[in-house]
Design an enzyme around this catalytic site. Structure first.
Site: not given
Ligand code: TRP
Ligand code: ZN
Length: 891
Positions: A131, A271-275, A307-308
């Site tokens: 993302e 912070g983190a990513m919801e893959n 959140h994720e």
């Molecule tokens: N979608 C993620 C969240 O809010 C955040 C996110 C967007 C992100 N772009 C990113 C995380 C790039 C890491 C790197 O939960």
């Molecule tokens: Zn998010």
């Protein structure tokens, strides 16, 4: 991208895709410097695409950058170079049959990927971040969120270096190959856009657990970390299970795969990513134990895990049609994680913390060069729009919908939203449409919140008519001009309010809509108050049967993200602090009184003795009130921060504002010095669990008291801080003591810093704290101190957490240092941006923002800050990320 001719993308230019990818099969031959990626795309023309009358169908344009194209085959036939066109960012094929299979081979270099987007290396392991537009750095693809596809992923790598190989979905096979290699296959049955793709491979340890869903499906839960961190994952696991249960109980939403995996990596841009099924986290939001994490860190882990996880529905199952709709998933998911935290801890304290963040940072964004609606209209670089506005103000907009609908209809409307849009990519408009199907109120005007930038102001005037026992309340709204937007139309603002008589009793009100009772509320209808729908530019609400002039309590729980301008006496604010049945507004009254006191110093050059007496007395009542939650007390005894106060000023003279804030802090600390010392030494609970709520609240209060005492001579608090440092058995107390000592110049300061450093070796998150605590010191030598820390052997400019712990802590949390009169703070930040931009544009761009606000500054600071922006602009070719922020700030 050529930044001399940057491309602006406009929301209204959205077109459906000409092609769909029904299935994608990806094969990775992992190698640190030359990973081969074979992508097989099953393509078909999109029936919903704009039809050209006769003639050949449209060509196919795929996005790709920083990947070396090795070959392209169409339906089994290898294409010659003249059969396609290749540019730095696109692969175009002019003629294809309506259904076809395209095989693309690319070669990428994860080791040299310092931008941490696409496939990269962290601590010797492979991981991805796609993302928003990182997938195109792996292979050529329709890299847009409305192209949903079923992914099959095969990973081949060395057994020795990559014993673990993960991707989205369920693992379907594993085989050992010759030459020390092995191969796994993953299948994700849920169609998803490319930004949710993830791959992780390396030498990782994991913990595991199970969760049984409401309908009886057994889900395997795993958290992967580097082996030396394996003992720090338990809290994250319990947070995950709590999140899964909460989403079932509150929204009826269950998890939908056989396994759910979390991976912690040290090098991460956000912070983190919801893959899907494979969340990748910045290790700072996974790892936690008593010796390394503060209470705030624990709450952060819990909130980000939630959140994720919540994104699995609000983001993944239902995703965004285009990136302008980002708040569709982020605003909603932030609202959901806030509600989760609020259900698990003190709801009032959680609300206070969220409102503090909004006022300190989002209001600033709304009044700066990057002001944008929660659904932006244009961007150059989408990464620049993962903002406090899209996330935090977006969550406020959702919260207002929740307030307007009430909890029961809110849940019904969410059911409609999920039912209608599951498995699709959709829009903010469609979300509001779903709300409208059950709402009693017409949401037409409410939709303006999605298109209006800037923080609205609501002015209040009161009139009491004793003859007719009537009370008239007039509310007038306006919204300041922002770049590209002026003369804004009135918004639909939900104003929750109540009236009190002079004894502090709540009046039953003859106007306004009733508020639905919270499930376990002990409050009466009158205490809860009513909801007024403010929809006109100016509107008068009349309340009948009011026997004496009442006291108004407005915007309870901060029911709308606005600035309230309401001129009331000090006595009224002190009265509300003591009597408002809405605890949020009790806190708010104290903040208003403190703000008045500090801004008064700016105007009059001295403290208003009467206002100080009122606030001092109110603090005395709070300090003495044993019925109050200690965490609430801590919030009530915390003054508004510089970045919050700034929101009440047109032009800001930081040095004067900081001096006024210091003067008021000192006066209040002096008044209550004795009580504060008692709090430092006597609030902590011995012999209870680390995360016992009362223990956490006690620490918060004690450490708030210690921070206040640091405004007094060090002889008074230095020994307390040193003793606290020595005795601490948890990170919260240890770092609070060290932070206090860092403001001073005692021998204990250096001793404790050295001790902390020695213990931090081997724990990166603790070492980050060692940098951050020094970056936020009020010492006069701060700019040189920070510059010296850049040279420290443990400083790593390539690691975003380490960089932020020093540079962002300084720029955002040390106003005195950053706004140093000679402009050194600005120069320091600009130097860091210039140095970082070519390596990691996303993180570099985040550091630019504090420099964007030069137009709000008064005096010589204004030009000093502007010069640094100019210096960045002229420093050479910039990334689109930094280019967009700098050029918009200089416009
Ligand atoms: N979608 C993620 C969240 O809010 C955040 C996110 C967007 C992100 N772009 C990113 C995380 C790039 C890491 C790197 O939960
Ligand atoms: Zn998010």
């Amino acid at each position: 991208m050529d930044t001399r001719n940057p491309v602006t993308i406009n929301r209204l230019d959205y077109q459906p895709t000409d092609w769909l990818i029904d299935h994608v099969s990806l094969q990775f031959e992992l190698d640190p410097t030359a990973t081969l990626v074979t992508s097989e795309l099953t393509l078909s023309r999109n029936p919903a695409a704009g039809q050209e009358s006769n003639g050949p169908g449209p060509g196919l344009t795929l996005q790709g950058s920083d990947c070396e194209l090795r070959s392209v085959s169409l339906d089994g036939v290898k294409l010659a170079p003249e059969d396609y066109q290749l540019s730095a960012t696109e692969l175009h094929i002019a003629q294809l049959p309506e259904h076809c299979v395209l095989v693309i081979v690319t070669c990428i270099n994860p080791e040299s990927n310092t931008a941490l987007e696409g496939l990269y290396r962290s601590s010797g392991n492979f991981c991805t971040q796609c993302e928003a537009e990182g997938f195109r750095k792996i292979t050529y693809y329709l890299d847009r969120p409305d192209v949903l596809s079923v992914f099959d992923v095969t990973i081949t790598a060395d057994v020795a270096t990559c014993p673990v190989m993960l991707a989205n979905g369920n693992r379907v096979s594993h085989e050992v190959l010759e030459g020390g290699r092995h191969r796994v296959q993953w299948h994700d049955p849920h169609p998803k856009p490319s930004y949710l793709f993830a791959l992780v491979a390396g030498d990782l340890a994991h913990i595991e657990d199970h969760f049984t869903t409401a309908s009886g499906r057994k889900v395997l839960l795993q958290i992967y970390v580097e082996a030396h961190n394996i003992d720090r994952c338990d809290f994250a696991m319990s947070s995950l299970k709590a999140s899964m249960r909460w989403d079932e109980e509150v929204y009826g939403l269950e998890y939908d795969l056989d396994c759910f995996m979390i991976v912690a990596v040290d090098d991460f841009n956000m912070g983190a990513m919801e893959n899907k099924g494979l969340n990748v986290f910045n290790s700072r939001f996974v790892l936690a134990d008593a010796q390394s994490a503060t209470d705030t860190d624990y709450m952060g882990v819990e909130a980000v895990i939630a959140h994720e996880y919540f994104h699995n529905w609000t983001g993944n199952r239902i995703t965004c049609r285009d990136w302008f709709q980002l708040s569709l998933k982020e605003g909603l998911t932030v609202f959901r994680d806030q509600s989760f935290s609020s259900d698990r801890h003190s709801a009032t304290v959680k609300r206070i913390e969220d409102v503090r963040l909004l006022r300190a940072r989002q209001f600033a964004e709304d009044s700066g060069p990057m002001a944008h609606p929660i659904r932006p209209d244009s961007y150059i670089e989408i990464n620049n729009f993962y903002t406090l506005t899209v996330y935090e103000k977006g969550a406020e907009v959702i919260r207002m919908l929740h307030t307007l609908l009430g909890p029961v209809k809110w849940r019904q409307a969410m059911d409609v939203y999920v039912e209608r849009h599951d498995g699709t990519a959709t829009t903010c408009d469609a979300f509001v449409d779903a709300m409208q199907t059950v709402a009693d109120v017409d949401l037409t005007q409410f939709r303006r919140w999605y298109s209006t930038a800037g923080t609205p102001e609501v002015r209040v005037s009161e009139e009491y008519d004793s003859q007719n026992a009537r009370f008239h309340l007039t509310l007038s709204q306006s919204c300041p001009d922002t770049p590209g937007q002026s003369d804004k139309l009135p918004l639909h603002i939900p104003v929750v309010m109540g009236l009190l008589d002079q004894q502090g009793n709540s009046l039953s009100l003859s106007n306004g809509r009733a508020l639905a009772a919270a499930v376990d509320s002990s409050q009466t209808d009158a205490q809860r108050g009513v909801l007024l729908d403010l929809t006109e530019a100016s509107q008068t609400f009349t309340f009948e049967g009011v026997d004496a002039a009442p006291v108004v309590s407005l915007l309870r729980g901060f029911s709308a993200p606005v600035k309230l301008v309401h001129d009331v006496t000090d006595e009224t604010l002190a009265f509300l602090m003591a009597n408002d049945p809405d605890t949020f507004n009790r806190w708010e009254a104290g903040q208003r009184l403190a703000t008045r006191l500090i801004l008064g110093v700016l105007q009059e050059g001295r403290i208003n003795a009467d206002t100080l007496a009122s606030l001092g007395q109110a603090w005395g009542l709070i300090l003495a009130d044993d019925s109050l939650d200690m965490a609430f007390k801590a919030e009530a005894l915390s003054l508004p921060t510089i970045d919050t106060l700034e929101g009440s000023l047109e032009q800001v003279d930081y040095q004067a504002l900081i001096a006024a804030h210091a003067m008021v802090s000192t006066a209040l600390a002096e008044k209550h010095a004795e009580a504060l010392c008692v709090l430092v030494t006597e609030t902590r609970q011995a012999g209870v669990a680390l995360l016992d709520p009362a223990a956490m609240s006690g620490r918060k209060l004690a450490n708030t008291a210690l921070a206040l005492l640091t405004w007094l001579p060090e002889s008074l608090w230095g020994p307390l801080a040193a003793a606290q440092y020595a005795a601490a058995d948890n990170m919260t107390d240890r770092i609070a003591a060290l932070a206090a000592l860092c403001h001073g110049d005692s021998a204990a300061r250096q001793d404790c810093l050295d001790d902390f450093h020695a213990k931090a070796i081997g724990n990166r998150l603790v070492m980050d704290k060692w940098f951050a605590v020094q970056a936020t010191s009020r010492r006069s030598s701060i700019v040189e101190d920070v510059a010296a820390l850049l040279q420290h052997a443990d400083f790593e400019a390539g690691n975003p957490n380490r960089l932020r712990s020093l540079v962002a802590s300084f720029a955002l949390n040390n106003p005195g240092g950053f706004h140093a009169a000679n402009g050194q703070g600005y120069r320091f930040l600009a130097d860091q941006v210039i140095a970082l931009d070519s390596r990691n544009p996303q993180v570099a761009a985040r550091l630019v923002s504090p420099l964007g606000h030069w137009k709000r500054l008064a005096g010589p600071a204004r030009d000093l800050m502007r010069q640094e922006l100019v210096r960045i602009r002229d420093s050479g070719p910039l990334s689109p990320d930094v280019f967009e922020l700098v050029s918009k700030a200089l416009q």
